[in-house]
Design a protein around this motif. Structure first.
Motif, short mmCIF file in Angstrom:
data_model
loop_
_atom_site.label_atom_id
_atom_site.label_comp_id
_atom_site.label_asym_id
_atom_site.label_seq_id
_atom_site.Cartn_x
_atom_site.Cartn_y
_atom_site.Cartn_z
N PHE A 77 3.78 -1.91 -4.10
CA PHE A 77 2.62 -2.26 -3.28
C PHE A 77 2.67 -1.63 -1.89
N GLY A 78 3.67 -0.82 -1.64
CA GLY A 78 3.79 -0.18 -0.34
C GLY A 78 4.68 -0.98 0.60
N ASP A 79 4.69 -0.56 1.85
CA ASP A 79 5.50 -1.22 2.88
C ASP A 79 4.60 -1.88 3.91
N SER A 80 5.04 -3.01 4.41
CA SER A 80 4.29 -3.71 5.45
C SER A 80 4.36 -2.93 6.76
N TYR A 81 3.24 -2.88 7.46
CA TYR A 81 3.23 -2.24 8.78
C TYR A 81 3.96 -3.12 9.80
N LYS A 82 3.84 -4.42 9.64
CA LYS A 82 4.32 -5.36 10.66
C LYS A 82 5.77 -5.76 10.45
N TYR A 83 6.17 -5.93 9.20
CA TYR A 83 7.51 -6.43 8.89
C TYR A 83 8.34 -5.32 8.26
N ASP A 84 9.61 -5.36 8.50
CA ASP A 84 10.52 -4.34 7.99
C ASP A 84 10.95 -4.68 6.57
N MET A 85 9.97 -4.72 5.66
CA MET A 85 10.25 -5.00 4.25
C MET A 85 9.04 -4.57 3.42
N THR A 86 9.24 -4.50 2.13
CA THR A 86 8.16 -4.05 1.26
C THR A 86 7.12 -5.17 1.09
N VAL A 87 5.91 -4.77 0.73
CA VAL A 87 4.85 -5.74 0.50
C VAL A 87 5.21 -6.64 -0.69
N MET A 268 -0.06 -15.97 5.15
CA MET A 268 0.24 -14.54 5.22
C MET A 268 -1.03 -13.70 5.25
N LEU A 269 -2.02 -14.08 4.45
CA LEU A 269 -3.27 -13.33 4.40
C LEU A 269 -3.97 -13.33 5.76
N ILE A 270 -4.06 -14.50 6.35
CA ILE A 270 -4.75 -14.61 7.65
C ILE A 270 -3.99 -13.86 8.74
N SER A 271 -2.67 -14.03 8.79
CA SER A 271 -1.88 -13.34 9.82
C SER A 271 -1.91 -11.83 9.61
N SER A 272 -1.92 -11.39 8.36
CA SER A 272 -1.95 -9.95 8.08
C SER A 272 -3.29 -9.34 8.46
N ILE A 273 -4.36 -10.08 8.29
CA ILE A 273 -5.67 -9.59 8.73
C ILE A 273 -5.68 -9.45 10.25
N ASN A 275 -3.13 -8.96 12.17
CA ASN A 275 -2.22 -7.88 12.56
C ASN A 275 -2.63 -6.52 12.01
N ARG A 276 -3.72 -6.49 11.26
CA ARG A 276 -4.18 -5.27 10.59
C ARG A 276 -3.09 -4.67 9.69
N ASP A 277 -2.37 -5.57 9.05
CA ASP A 277 -1.33 -5.15 8.11
C ASP A 277 -2.00 -4.97 6.74
N TYR A 278 -2.75 -3.89 6.61
CA TYR A 278 -3.64 -3.71 5.47
C TYR A 278 -2.94 -3.64 4.11
N PRO A 279 -1.77 -3.04 3.98
CA PRO A 279 -1.12 -3.05 2.65
C PRO A 279 -0.88 -4.45 2.12
N VAL A 280 -0.53 -5.39 3.01
CA VAL A 280 -0.31 -6.77 2.58
C VAL A 280 -1.63 -7.41 2.17
N VAL A 281 -2.67 -7.20 2.97
CA VAL A 281 -3.98 -7.78 2.68
C VAL A 281 -4.52 -7.25 1.35
#
Length: 313
Positions: A77-87, A268-273, A275-281
């Motif tokens: 699913f890619g890597d998170s922009y915000k966190y140092d771990m995979t989605v 997680m969904l709300i915080s990722s939106i 933070n614009r952490d789009y891979p997670v969203v």
């Protein structure tokens, strides 16, 4: 049946492809850039260019979508922009919490609605039937988050039976499950009310059929006819409804998580939106859509198994 299922399977795949396109492009074309949220306002042009190149943000939208889709179907699913771990690691960790609550909610729906639906149908027009009908109407009209706030106020503030402190499953399994009962009840009550109404109407519809009158003529009591003949046919629409309701349970769980402070997919969904952490969203949206579409496919399959006549219609 085989052709019908193949057709439904093709529709499932087509729906998921459409959802994936919408989920990806929606967060690719909206104004704003995740680099600002991730690197901060003081990032240099070189840092921004490096970040965009590392995450493929400098590529055309169609190419990014294709790369993302081909990786997604393999479980990457890619890597998170915000966190140092995979989605995948993030989603799996939070999904466990949401799935536990959704599972408890589903069990509560079955435990609450089936007995009440049977009782209401057996005592049609009586006080119990009217009381169940009124309570069902009230429960159906109250949104999940309002139900959660009401239950939280009643059991935590008024009665002091509930401590609104989340207990991680890793620390205390029993405490985690006890905590999850109240938020799961907030998710379950509206769906339980719908299931009660559907089961009651289905039973009453079956009670007027010719085969029930034949059962009465052979000496069967109302209770015997209900359990031995009516219930199986009456449960067909209920089972399919419950299968389709699983997706709504997941969606309702995400909303209720915010009321009870549960660290699941909703938070997680709300915080990722934000933070614009789009891979997670994108991963959460597509996976939730997969649950809904998959449950609809399961409902169709169950309907055909329980009522084979549908293939001949």
């Amino acid at each position: 049946m085989g052709k019908a299922l193949l057709k439904r399977g093709g529709l499932l795949i087509g729906t998921m492809l459409l959802v994936s396109v919408l989920a990806f492009t929606a967060f690719s074309v909206i104004p704003g850039d995740p680099t600002g949220s991730v690197l901060g306002t003081e990032a240099t042009d070189e840092q921004i260019a490096t970040f965009r190149a590392q995450n493929g943000l400098d590529l055309p939208v169609w190419q990014r979508y294709w790369d993302w889709l081909t990786d997604f179907v393999t479980g990457d699913f890619g890597d998170s922009y915000k966190y140092d771990m995979t989605v995948a690691e993030l989603v799996v960790t939070q999904a466990k919490v949401t799935l536990v609550m959704a599972g408890i909610a589903f069990a509560l729906i079955v435990a609450i609605s089936l007995p009440l639906g049977l009782i209401a149908a057996r005592h049609q027009g009586g006080i119990v039937d009217k009381l169940v009908t009124v309570l069902s109407q009230v429960a159906m009209s109250v949104p999940n988050f309002v139900m959660g706030i009401g239950l939280l106020f009643l059991f935590a503030v008024v009665l002091s039976w509930f401590r609104p402190e989340y207990v991680p499953i890793e620390e205390d399994l029993a405490g985690h499950l006890r905590f999850m009962v109240l938020p799961a009840l907030a998710v379950a009550l509206p769906k339980s009310a719908m299931t009660v109404k559907l089961l009651r109407g289905s039973i009453l519809g079956e009670m007027g059929q010719d085969y029930i009158r034949t059962a009465y003529s052979k000496g069967n009591s109302q209770g015997s006819a209900l359990w031995r003949h009516v219930l199986r046919n009456a449960m067909i629409p209920v089972v399919t409804f419950l299968a389709m309701a699983i997706g709504d349970i997941m969606a309702g769980s995400i909303v209720v998580e915010q009321v009870f402070g549960i660290p699941g997919l909703g938070r997680m969904l709300i915080s990722s939106i934000g933070n614009r952490d789009y891979p997670v969203v994108q991963a959460i949206v597509v996976l939730l859509a997969a649950v809904v579409v998959g449950c609809n496919f399961l409902a169709d399959l169950l309907y055909r198994i329980m009522d084979p006549r549908i293939d001949g219609r």
